[in-house]
Design an enzyme around this catalytic site. Structure first.
Site, PDB file in Angstrom:
ATOM      1  N   PRO A 132      38.509 -86.624-139.374  1.00 25.17           N
ATOM      2  CA  PRO A 132      37.442 -86.095-138.619  1.00 25.17           C
ATOM      3  C   PRO A 132      37.692 -86.457-137.133  1.00 25.17           C
ATOM      4  O   PRO A 132      37.472 -87.506-136.797  1.00 25.17           O
ATOM      5  CB  PRO A 132      36.086 -86.262-139.177  1.00 25.17           C
ATOM      6  N   GLU A 133      37.442 -85.352-136.099  1.00 25.92           N
ATOM      7  CA  GLU A 133      37.585 -85.998-134.729  1.00 25.92           C
ATOM      8  C   GLU A 133      35.986 -85.337-134.204  1.00 25.92           C
ATOM      9  O   GLU A 133      35.142 -84.867-134.967  1.00 25.92           O
ATOM     10  CB  GLU A 133      38.475 -85.278-134.073  1.00 25.92           C
TER      11      GLU A 133
END
Ligand SMILES: [Zn+2]
Length: 278
Positions: free
Chosen positions: A2-3
């Site tokens: 996840p960013e």
């Protein structure tokens, strides 16, 4: 992994469904998920506390509590934050559970166990969460100006991909959005940062903000091999808009002439179009 857009989507879910709800009980399964302090400390700081806001810096979720403490959650590689009814089966790899009343619970699920849940006194942030203190500008929380970007570019001869991945400069960008931002900006990931000048500086700044904002609008990117979902278990759809990430060997859909190249840059598999990106 996840960013920023995926973490922002989780943050919005926490703002809707977690903020204002008293934590009546805390359960910690695998202690590795709470390794920054301890099972006992997390339980003591969270029991009876109520989150008053859901914030984010870079890839870190930060929920200030009514006790003055802060709850930090980092998803790292495979973490999920889910809010579910207490009478549903907890997923495999559920390591921390917060009972938030009304027969619902927040579940921290993390197959690869790199993720973290920690509660701390913000006066001790430098000791407990030095990585949060050291984060650079968040492109959606802070105003990221052209002057900010210009001074980052001037500061280093490192390649552009390495610069975008450096959380001390701009917080929240990882491999997927680094590639998509450089494509939208028309800049090669190999280009030395201090050689990005003139109109390209503003174009880069706009690409950073617009790629991340577009991805947030679509709930982030969910990939086949990753576990990213929002607090309700729904995936994002921005992966349909990726123009270079995951497209190595394909004809570039932006210019129609180049073929998307892939190579290891700054330690990460990086995709770009040599025609569009110089
Ligand atoms: Zn192209």
């Amino acid at each position: 992994m996840p960013e920023l857009p995926e973490v922002e989507t989780v943050r919005r879910g926490l703002a809707d469904r977690f903020v204002g709800r008293r934590i009546v009980n805390v359960w910690v399964g695998r202690e590795r998920s709470v390794r920054r302090t301890s099972r006992e400390e997390l339980t003591a700081r969270l029991s009876g506390a109520t989150p008053v806001a859901a914030q984010r810096r870079g890839k870190y979720l930060l929920c200030p509590l009514d006790t003055g403490d802060v709850l930090m959650i980092h998803l790292r590689m495979s973490g999920q934050v889910l809010i579910d009814a207490v009478d549903t089966t907890r997923p495999l790899h559920t390591h921390v559970v917060l009972d938030i009343g009304n027969r619902e619970e927040l579940r921290f699920v993390d197959p690869r166990t790199f993720g973290e849940v920690v509660a701390y006194d913000p006066r001790e942030a430098q000791r407990v969460v030095p990585d949060v203190v050291a984060l650079g500008l968040d492109p959606l929380v802070d105003e990221l100006t052209i002057a900010d970007v210009r001074s980052m570019l001037r500061s280093t001869r490192r390649g552009m991909k390495a610069l975008l991945l450096d959380q001390h400069l701009i917080a929240g960008i990882g491999n997927i959005y680094g590639d998509e931002i450089l494509h939208r900006a028309g800049i090669s990931p190999l280009r030395p940062a201090n050689r990005v000048t003139g109109a390209k500086v503003a174009r880069l700044r706009d690409a950073v903000v617009s790629v991340l904002a577009d991805a947030v609008a679509m709930g982030g990117s969910s990939l086949g091999d990753a576990q990213y979902v929002d607090v309700s278990g729904e995936g994002g759809s921005f992966q349909e808009n990726h123009r270079v990430y995951g497209r190595a060997g394909e004809r570039c859909i932006t210019c129609g002439r180049g073929v998307v190249t892939s190579a290891v840059v700054a330690g990460r598999t990086t995709s770009w179009c040599r025609v569009c990106q110089r």
